[in-house]
Write a protein that holds these residues in place. Structure first.
Motif, PDB file in Angstrom:
ATOM      1  N   ASP A   1      23.070 -13.981  51.623  1.00  0.00           N
ATOM      2  CA  ASP A   1      23.498 -15.600  51.472  1.00  0.00           C
ATOM      3  C   ASP A   1      24.370 -15.225  50.563  1.00  0.00           C
ATOM      4  O   ASP A   1      25.900 -15.843  50.351  1.00  0.00           O
TER       5      ASP A   1
ATOM      6  N   ARG B   1      28.539 -16.853  51.791  1.00  0.00           N
ATOM      7  CA  ARG B   1      28.447 -18.311  50.448  1.00  0.00           C
ATOM      8  C   ARG B   1      30.147 -17.232  50.579  1.00  0.00           C
ATOM      9  O   ARG B   1      31.163 -18.437  49.961  1.00  0.00           O
TER      10      ARG B   1
ATOM     11  N   ARG C   1      21.980 -17.374  42.110  1.00  0.00           N
ATOM     12  CA  ARG C   1      21.381 -18.301  43.334  1.00  0.00           C
ATOM     13  C   ARG C   1      19.665 -16.593  42.807  1.00  0.00           C
ATOM     14  O   ARG C   1      18.242 -16.596  42.782  1.00  0.00           O
TER      15      ARG C   1
ATOM     16  N   GLU D   1      15.320 -20.618  41.735  1.00  0.00           N
ATOM     17  CA  GLU D   1      13.122 -21.331  42.094  1.00  0.00           C
ATOM     18  C   GLU D   1      12.902 -21.083  40.758  1.00  0.00           C
ATOM     19  O   GLU D   1      12.371 -22.111  40.354  1.00  0.00           O
TER      20      GLU D   1
ATOM     21  N   LEU E   1      24.650 -23.054  44.043  1.00  0.00           N
ATOM     22  CA  LEU E   1      23.285 -23.721  45.570  1.00  0.00           C
ATOM     23  C   LEU E   1      24.393 -25.542  45.961  1.00  0.00           C
ATOM     24  O   LEU E   1      25.183 -25.755  46.077  1.00  0.00           O
ATOM     25  N   ASP E   2      22.849 -25.274  46.831  1.00  0.00           N
ATOM     26  CA  ASP E   2      23.555 -26.506  47.766  1.00  0.00           C
ATOM     27  C   ASP E   2      22.062 -28.332  47.041  1.00  0.00           C
ATOM     28  O   ASP E   2      21.657 -27.446  46.121  1.00  0.00           O
ATOM     29  N   THR E   3      23.654 -29.478  46.946  1.00  0.00           N
ATOM     30  CA  THR E   3      22.600 -30.145  46.125  1.00  0.00           C
ATOM     31  C   THR E   3      21.547 -30.518  46.924  1.00  0.00           C
ATOM     32  O   THR E   3      20.141 -30.308  46.256  1.00  0.00           O
ATOM     33  N   ASP E   4      21.058 -30.556  48.079  1.00  0.00           N
ATOM     34  CA  ASP E   4      19.789 -30.727  49.137  1.00  0.00           C
ATOM     35  C   ASP E   4      18.313 -29.541  48.790  1.00  0.00           C
ATOM     36  O   ASP E   4      17.554 -30.297  48.616  1.00  0.00           O
ATOM     37  N   GLU E   5      19.343 -28.252  48.221  1.00  0.00           N
ATOM     38  CA  GLU E   5      17.821 -27.170  47.967  1.00  0.00           C
ATOM     39  C   GLU E   5      17.581 -27.518  47.023  1.00  0.00           C
ATOM     40  O   GLU E   5      16.226 -27.619  46.575  1.00  0.00           O
ATOM     41  N   VAL E   6      18.230 -28.016  45.932  1.00  0.00           N
ATOM     42  CA  VAL E   6      18.079 -28.462  44.421  1.00  0.00           C
ATOM     43  C   VAL E   6      17.351 -29.346  44.322  1.00  0.00           C
ATOM     44  O   VAL E   6      16.485 -29.430  43.661  1.00  0.00           O
TER      45      VAL E   6
ATOM     46  N   ARG F   1      15.215 -30.778  46.468  1.00  0.00           N
ATOM     47  CA  ARG F   1      14.073 -30.218  47.185  1.00  0.00           C
ATOM     48  C   ARG F   1      13.040 -29.644  46.067  1.00  0.00           C
ATOM     49  O   ARG F   1      11.503 -29.633  46.328  1.00  0.00           O
ATOM     50  N   LEU F   2      14.185 -28.811  45.333  1.00  0.00           N
ATOM     51  CA  LEU F   2      12.811 -28.282  44.324  1.00  0.00           C
ATOM     52  C   LEU F   2      12.044 -28.317  43.665  1.00  0.00           C
ATOM     53  O   LEU F   2      11.733 -28.385  42.391  1.00  0.00           O
TER      54      LEU F   2
END
Length: 429
Positions: free
Chosen positions: A93, A97, A353, A357, A397-402, A404-405
């Motif tokens: 990753d 990136r 990264r 999480e 980080l991607d906005t979508d993954e942030v 989502r969590l």
């Protein structure tokens, strides 16, 4: 349900009113001096390019050179992980990136240098050219998010030249459509608050001459002398500098080599992890806390050039210094060579990264009052949100993954990251 019982008190309301009246000036002072972080993006680095060599293709050239070095010295995730000691779970990753960043946005903040790095013969011409090229870059969409110049300082020997270069550059921008949103000015070698105040007067005069809004022009202050940290009377000069800027100071940048030399540190030991450097940056950090002024680390002069073994040694050093700075909340630093870009972004991306999480889950638990194994307070929620936002802004980080969590939008994160002082205190009660 019965009527709620009224709590008993012993003091008349006049007591509270009198206390509040006595603290009006303090309340106003807190609001003025400590407005909190502005909530805008902070670049992860500043790249300095001499004024006489800055060209329209400089940003893309740095990105291409960095990609070529990555291809030659760490062409895949495994090789980069081996050099830098990356966690194998993050290596693919991070490597992907870093490549994407170098292709899309290789430089986040660029300063055309008219101070120590400048060796041109015609500063008027170079300053005017810098204004033209920066204006064109913003018009064409090829600019870094932040761009500007570092002029000469306010000391007597170079003061007039510094003032003139600033005037030529800013006038050139105005003649080509106005000041870009990402404009940044850097004032070097500041020793006395009066020098900061003098630069404020210069910017005020320029704003008045062009009918600009008062306060439109801000600037960074470079901390490169011992007197900038500790004044002759024992006070922290840097705190007085922030006050002297009258709300225009946007950053404090540590000058690794000038500051170290000022203290008599021998050349072999001049580095951003020297104890003298740590002391200076700690004072800068405390002075800037809550003011909205950001702190930047300095640079390393060890360049990743030569055979692969030497490049890897320089990369490990730069990566380690960058990770060290991030852990100490110095989220910005200087990069002096295209070869520093791969390790700058590798360090930044790994930093975000690795903790992503856990930070997302803690913030989600806090936002939903779900509890958990850590009892977080509003101040911690602020730190968690700021961490995630910085990771999004730089591409770690991607906005979508942030989302989502955490279950939170960008607006939600901004709200947690930048509460007003009163809101933060009230929530904690």
């Amino acid at each position: 349900m019965g009527q709620q019982e009224k709590a008993a008190t012993s003091l008349a309301g006049a007591v509270s009113e009198g206390i509040s009246a006595s603290l009006v000036s303090v309340d106003e002072e807190l609001a003025r001096r400590y407005p909190g972080d502005p909530g805008t993006r902070q670049p992860v680095h500043t790249v300095y390019v001499p004024g006489e060599v800055f060209e329209a293709g400089t940003i893309r050239s740095w990105g291409d050179q960095a990609l070529a070095m990555l291809d030659e010295h760490a062409p895949d995730a495994a090789s980069l992980a081996a050099v830098l000691g990356l966690d194998d779970r993050l290596a693919d990753d991070v490597h992907a990136r870093v490549r994407a960043k170098l292709e899309r946005e290789p430089i986040e903040d660029l300063r055309v240098d008219f101070e120590d790095g400048y060796a041109g013969k015609d500063e008027d011409t170079d300053a005017g050219r810098a204004a033209r090229l920066i204006s064109e870059a913003y018009e064409q969409g090829t600019a870094a998010p932040y761009m500007g110049i570092r002029m000469k300082c306010m000391e007597a020997a170079v003061r007039d030249r510094g003032i003139r270069t600033t005037d030529v550059f800013l006038t050139g921008l105005m003649e080509r459509g106005g000041l870009p949103e990402g404009l940044v000015l850097t004032l070097p070698k500041v020793t006395y608050p009066e020098q900061v105040a003098a630069f404020v007067r210069l910017l005020e005069a320029f704003e008045k001459a062009h009918g600009l809004q008062d306060g439109r022009l801000g600037f960074e202050i470079q901390i490169e002398t011992s007197q900038a940290i500790l004044a002759a009377d024992g006070t922290a000069t840097v705190a007085r500098m922030i006050d002297a800027a009258e709300g225009r100071a946007t950053g404090l940048h540590y000058g690794t080599f000038d500051y170290s030399a000022c203290l008599g540190v021998s050349a072999a030991y001049q580095a951003s992890d020297h104890p003298a450097a740590d002391h200076a940056k700690a004072v800068m950090q405390v002075a800037a806390a809550g003011t909205g002024v950001r702190v930047s680390d300095g640079s390393t002069n060890v360049l990743p050039v030569g055979p692969t073994e030497k490049v890897h040694d320089a990369w490990r050093l730069h990566y380690g210094l960058t990770r060290r700075a991030l852990a100490r909340a110095y989220y910005q630093g200087w990069d002096m060579h295209p070869g520093h870009l791969p390790t700058r972004y590798a360090a930044v991306f790994a930093f975000y990264r690795e903790g992503f999480e856990q930070a997302a889950k803690r913030l989600s638990a806090y936002a939903n009052q779900a509890g958990g194994d850590v009892m977080d307070e509003p101040a911690t929620a602020k730190a968690l949100s700021s961490y995630l936002l910085r990771g999004i802004d730089c591409g770690a980080l991607d906005t979508d993954e942030v989302a989502r969590l955490t279950g939170l939008t960008r607006t939600d994160l901004d709200g947690f990251a930048a509460p007003r002082r009163g809101d933060l205190t009230a929530t904690a009660q």
